[in-house]
Design an enzyme around this catalytic site. Sequence first.
Site, short mmCIF file in Angstrom:
data_model
loop_
_atom_site.label_atom_id
_atom_site.label_comp_id
_atom_site.label_asym_id
_atom_site.label_seq_id
_atom_site.Cartn_x
_atom_site.Cartn_y
_atom_site.Cartn_z
N ARG A 1 0.90 -1.28 0.02
CA ARG A 1 -0.03 0.12 0.00
C ARG A 1 0.95 1.11 0.23
O ARG A 1 0.73 1.91 0.84
CB ARG A 1 -0.81 -0.01 1.09
CG ARG A 1 -1.86 -1.29 0.92
CD ARG A 1 -2.76 -1.29 1.98
NE ARG A 1 -4.23 -0.71 1.47
CZ ARG A 1 -5.21 -0.57 2.37
NH1 ARG A 1 -5.37 -1.17 3.17
NH2 ARG A 1 -6.40 -0.01 1.64
N GLN B 1 -1.39 3.26 -5.18
CA GLN B 1 -2.79 3.59 -4.69
C GLN B 1 -3.91 3.45 -6.06
O GLN B 1 -4.90 3.17 -5.74
CB GLN B 1 -2.75 5.11 -4.40
CG GLN B 1 -2.46 5.15 -3.07
CD GLN B 1 -2.32 6.73 -2.66
OE1 GLN B 1 -2.67 7.67 -3.42
NE2 GLN B 1 -2.24 7.04 -1.36
N ASP C 1 -4.98 -0.13 -5.90
CA ASP C 1 -5.46 -0.94 -4.57
C ASP C 1 -6.85 -1.22 -4.60
O ASP C 1 -7.91 -0.35 -4.02
CB ASP C 1 -5.06 0.43 -3.45
CG ASP C 1 -5.13 -0.25 -2.13
OD1 ASP C 1 -5.77 -1.25 -1.91
OD2 ASP C 1 -4.55 0.58 -1.38
N SER D 1 -8.86 -0.45 -1.11
CA SER D 1 -9.51 0.85 -0.93
C SER D 1 -10.69 1.08 -1.61
O SER D 1 -11.52 1.61 -1.25
CB SER D 1 -8.28 1.95 -1.24
OG SER D 1 -7.31 1.83 -0.30
N TYR E 1 -0.98 1.33 9.62
CA TYR E 1 -1.96 0.70 10.06
C TYR E 1 -2.17 0.46 11.62
O TYR E 1 -1.13 0.93 12.48
CB TYR E 1 -1.62 -0.88 9.67
CG TYR E 1 -1.94 -1.15 8.39
CD1 TYR E 1 -3.22 -1.06 7.73
CD2 TYR E 1 -0.79 -1.25 7.20
CE1 TYR E 1 -3.58 -1.10 6.24
CE2 TYR E 1 -1.05 -1.39 5.91
CZ TYR E 1 -2.36 -1.42 5.29
OH TYR E 1 -2.57 -1.56 4.30
P1 NAD Z 1 -8.35 -1.52 7.61
O1 NAD Z 1 -9.26 -2.06 6.83
O2 NAD Z 1 -6.95 -2.61 7.69
O3 NAD Z 1 -8.53 -0.97 9.09
C1 NAD Z 1 -9.80 -0.18 9.24
C2 NAD Z 1 -9.62 0.66 10.39
O4 NAD Z 1 -9.57 0.17 11.58
C3 NAD Z 1 -8.20 1.18 10.71
O5 NAD Z 1 -8.32 2.72 10.35
C4 NAD Z 1 -7.67 0.79 11.87
O6 NAD Z 1 -6.88 1.65 12.51
C5 NAD Z 1 -8.95 0.50 12.69
N1 NAD Z 1 -8.94 -0.13 13.85
C6 NAD Z 1 -8.20 -1.23 13.89
N2 NAD Z 1 -8.24 -2.00 15.31
C7 NAD Z 1 -9.31 -1.13 15.97
C8 NAD Z 1 -10.01 -1.22 17.23
N3 NAD Z 1 -9.49 -1.87 18.23
N4 NAD Z 1 -10.89 -0.25 17.47
C9 NAD Z 1 -11.09 0.89 16.52
N5 NAD Z 1 -10.33 0.88 15.19
C10 NAD Z 1 -9.67 0.04 15.12
O7 NAD Z 1 -7.58 -0.25 6.99
P2 NAD Z 1 -7.67 0.46 5.75
O8 NAD Z 1 -9.01 1.33 5.67
O9 NAD Z 1 -7.47 -0.64 4.76
O10 NAD Z 1 -6.60 1.38 5.70
C11 NAD Z 1 -5.98 2.13 6.70
C12 NAD Z 1 -5.13 3.15 6.68
O11 NAD Z 1 -4.23 2.50 5.74
C13 NAD Z 1 -5.79 4.17 5.71
O12 NAD Z 1 -6.68 5.18 6.53
C14 NAD Z 1 -4.58 4.95 5.20
O13 NAD Z 1 -3.92 5.62 6.08
C15 NAD Z 1 -3.58 3.84 4.89
N6 NAD Z 1 -3.85 3.32 3.61
C16 NAD Z 1 -2.62 3.62 2.77
C17 NAD Z 1 -2.60 3.51 1.34
C18 NAD Z 1 -1.69 3.83 0.39
O14 NAD Z 1 -0.84 4.80 0.70
N7 NAD Z 1 -1.75 3.31 -0.88
C19 NAD Z 1 -3.67 2.77 1.06
C20 NAD Z 1 -4.88 2.39 1.70
C21 NAD Z 1 -4.77 2.59 3.16
#
Ligand code: NAD
Length: 373
Positions: free
Chosen positions: A119, A124, A127, A130, A223
């Site tokens: 990621r 992006q 992805d 996302s 993460y």
């Molecule tokens: P995910 O689906 O793995 O997790 C969803 C959310 O759950 C996360 O925000 C995580 O912090 C939260 N979480 C985990 N345990 C928890 C708990 N016990 N209580 C409450 N919340 C909890 O994550 P995602 O949505 O796929 O991606 C997370 C982050 O990764 C994004 O917001 C972004 O910052 C980053 N990201 C970067 C890229 C990139 O640069 N290519 C792409 C996608 C995501």
Amino acid sequence: MGITISAVKETMANEKRVAMTPEIAKKLKALGTQPRIETGAGVSAAFPDVSFKDAECVADALAGSDIVLAVQPLDDDTIRKLKPGTVLISILQPHASVERVKLLRDGKITSFAMELLPRTTRAQAMDILSSQAGMAGYKAVLIAAQASPKFFPMLTTAAGTIRPSKVLIVGAGVAGLQAIATAKRLGAQVEGFDVRPEVKEQIESLGAKYLDLGVSAAGTGGYARALTPEEQAEQQKRLGEHLRGIDVVVTTAAVPGRKAPRIITRSMVEGMKAGAVLVDLAAETGGNCEVTEPGKTVWTDNGVQVIGPVNMPSMGAVHASEMYARNLFNFVSLMIKDGQLNLDWEDDLIANTCLTFDGQIKHEATRKAVESA
Ligand code: NAD
């Protein structure tokens, strides 16, 4: 002649998405390849065969294909039909089936599991996690709004004033932020909660309130890390109290490579108001709520609905397919040169997304899991 790239008709129940759209067929043709679509593959996503002006419509997408595109993992019998050296690109859930990984390895399939894509910024546009999470978060709120016996917005009517619903989104990643934005648009009073403190600003920029439960679990690479038992207990105590005043909860929390964190216990649900609704977006990966049953709505004795929808992106098959197909196209573009297959193993996106190649399991964690199974 360029290589043949085919998209299959999905066979999993309730899977409406398709891995190639007419727009992407045109782009694949422009790359010098020969796009093909399996008969009827796009119908459930509103892309009938006739709309594919730049793809050949074929009864069997596997025969003679160099690259096969799919949304869901192919079933084992279909994998057996792939000729050695075929490139397969789809969701592959390697942790879910050792048998499938073995078939891909032994069949000498060059398989890419899109959920393994690093990621990074460059990745992006490829992805799928996302793009599909965005649809899931949006639909989760609509399901909640539909199930709720209340209005979301504040209303001032001749029959009195209606207070806005209080909506809490747990987990503010891609799906959670889309859920917050959607609930805001519907006029609810929205709060977002996450264990990564850096999301506070993102939640607030959507006009929602950040719920601070005093627990931070920032991990590496943006993460979350898993919480310690003490942190979990503190989080749960404060959350349980807060939930008593909430009308709608949408949970979207995940920790990569692990079962979904169990955040909302049965006793917390029992403390919620009658008429409250909880939609658990993590239903398929173990559930964020103890009461959740995947694919079902559970009514508790205190009148709370706990809804565990499955395959949410498929519910918005048109836009989910458009985004998914673009993600796949951007990834495929990395391996096409002059219409021919050109796998550059120096490219970290190619190398790290590869699951099996030439009879070997390339993804280290999967290789260990298969060998110890
Ligand atoms: P995910 O689906 O793995 O997790 C969803 C959310 O759950 C996360 O925000 C995580 O912090 C939260 N979480 C985990 N345990 C928890 C708990 N016990 N209580 C409450 N919340 C909890 O994550 P995602 O949505 O796929 O991606 C997370 C982050 O990764 C994004 O917001 C972004 O910052 C980053 N990201 C970067 C890229 C990139 O640069 N290519 C792409 C996608 C995501």
